[in-house]
Design a protein around this motif. Structure first.
Motif, mmCIF file in Angstrom:
data_model
loop_
_atom_site.group_PDB
_atom_site.id
_atom_site.type_symbol
_atom_site.label_atom_id
_atom_site.label_comp_id
_atom_site.label_asym_id
_atom_site.label_seq_id
_atom_site.Cartn_x
_atom_site.Cartn_y
_atom_site.Cartn_z
ATOM 1 N N PHE A 163 40.935 38.938 45.695
ATOM 2 C CA PHE A 163 42.179 38.350 46.194
ATOM 3 C C PHE A 163 43.359 39.397 46.528
ATOM 4 O O PHE A 163 43.474 40.212 45.830
ATOM 5 N N GLN A 164 44.034 39.061 47.390
ATOM 6 C CA GLN A 164 45.234 39.752 47.865
ATOM 7 C C GLN A 164 46.299 38.918 48.225
ATOM 8 O O GLN A 164 46.271 37.945 48.910
ATOM 9 N N ALA A 165 47.479 39.378 47.873
ATOM 10 C CA ALA A 165 48.855 38.476 48.039
ATOM 11 C C ALA A 165 49.843 39.145 48.964
ATOM 12 O O ALA A 165 49.888 40.507 49.233
ATOM 13 N N ASP A 166 50.569 38.223 49.735
ATOM 14 C CA ASP A 166 51.525 38.677 50.668
ATOM 15 C C ASP A 166 52.715 38.225 50.225
ATOM 16 O O ASP A 166 53.210 37.238 50.727
ATOM 17 N N ALA A 167 53.491 38.921 49.531
ATOM 18 C CA ALA A 167 54.672 38.182 48.780
ATOM 19 C C ALA A 167 56.033 38.239 49.714
ATOM 20 O O ALA A 167 56.897 37.701 49.427
ATOM 21 N N ARG A 168 55.901 38.643 50.852
ATOM 22 C CA ARG A 168 56.647 38.841 51.889
ATOM 23 C C ARG A 168 57.169 37.354 52.450
ATOM 24 O O ARG A 168 58.044 37.242 53.088
#
Length: 210
Positions: A163-168
């Motif tokens: 999994f990879q997250a994009d908090a922007r």
């Protein structure tokens, strides 16, 4: 425009997935089964720290909740997402101050095969009830074996780096992570870790059944 299966479901006589009774004008579940969907906070879970509740569920994976999840996930009963998501949202404490709801993602190939992501449908319903945005801030970076087919000690390795997250894309504040079912919690922990690695401070979790 509604899909053909959704139109057929609306036109044909329907039975409640929870108890098999004939449905009237209710959407998803009969009134009796709806009344049994009682959200609860769980202090003791793989996701909780120092016994502080970080998880809200509608109970164990059995009975009405199990049959409803199965109908949503494998029977295409998408109208159940609104019922289940609304019930989950009712159990989210105001003190959590949730700023956004994030669904657990499916791999794109699996989502194409199924035609939808049940976690995304649930998350949208929860977000609508909480009046906060639903943000698909997580993505799967690779396909994984189905968790249910693995032993507990294999599940963490199966999800490593998946999994990879994009908090922007997220507004400030705590995030509520949503999925349909939690067994060992490996998938949810991997998603939580990805969000926190991307800069999210607090991650709470809501699942239909445990």
């Amino acid at each position: 425009m509604p899909a053909v299966p959704d139109l057929l479901r609306a036109l044909l006589p329907r039975r409640c997935p929870g108890c098999n009774r004939q449905l009237g004008r209710e959407a998803g579940l009969c009134a009796s089964c709806r009344a049994g969907l009682i959200p609860r906070l769980e202090a003791h879970s793989p996701l909780s720290a120092r016994s502080a509740p970080h998880l809200v569920t509608l109970g164990p994976y059995r009975g009405v909740s199990r049959r409803a999840v199965h109908a949503l996930k494998f029977g295409g009963a998408r109208d159940l997402a609104g019922v289940l998501g609304g019930a989950l949202a009712a159990g989210v404490p105001a003190a959590w101050q949730v700023g956004a709801v994030v669904p657990v993602p499916l791999h794109s190939r699996r989502e194409r095969e199924r035609g939808f992501n049940q976690a995304a449908l649930l998350a949208q319903a929860v977000a609508a009830a909480l009046a906060v945005p639903c943000v698909p801030a997580l993505r799967r970076t690779r396909a994984t074996a189905q968790q249910a087919r693995l032993h507990a000690h294999e599940r963490t390795a199966n999800l490593a780096g998946a999994f990879q997250a994009d908090a922007r894309r997220l507004p400030p504040g705590p995030v509520l992570l949503v999925d349909d079912v939690m067994s060992t919690g490996s998938t949810l922990k991997a998603c939580r870790d990805a969000l926190q690695a991307a800069g999210v401070g607090q991650v709470y979790v809501a699942v239909v059944a445990r």
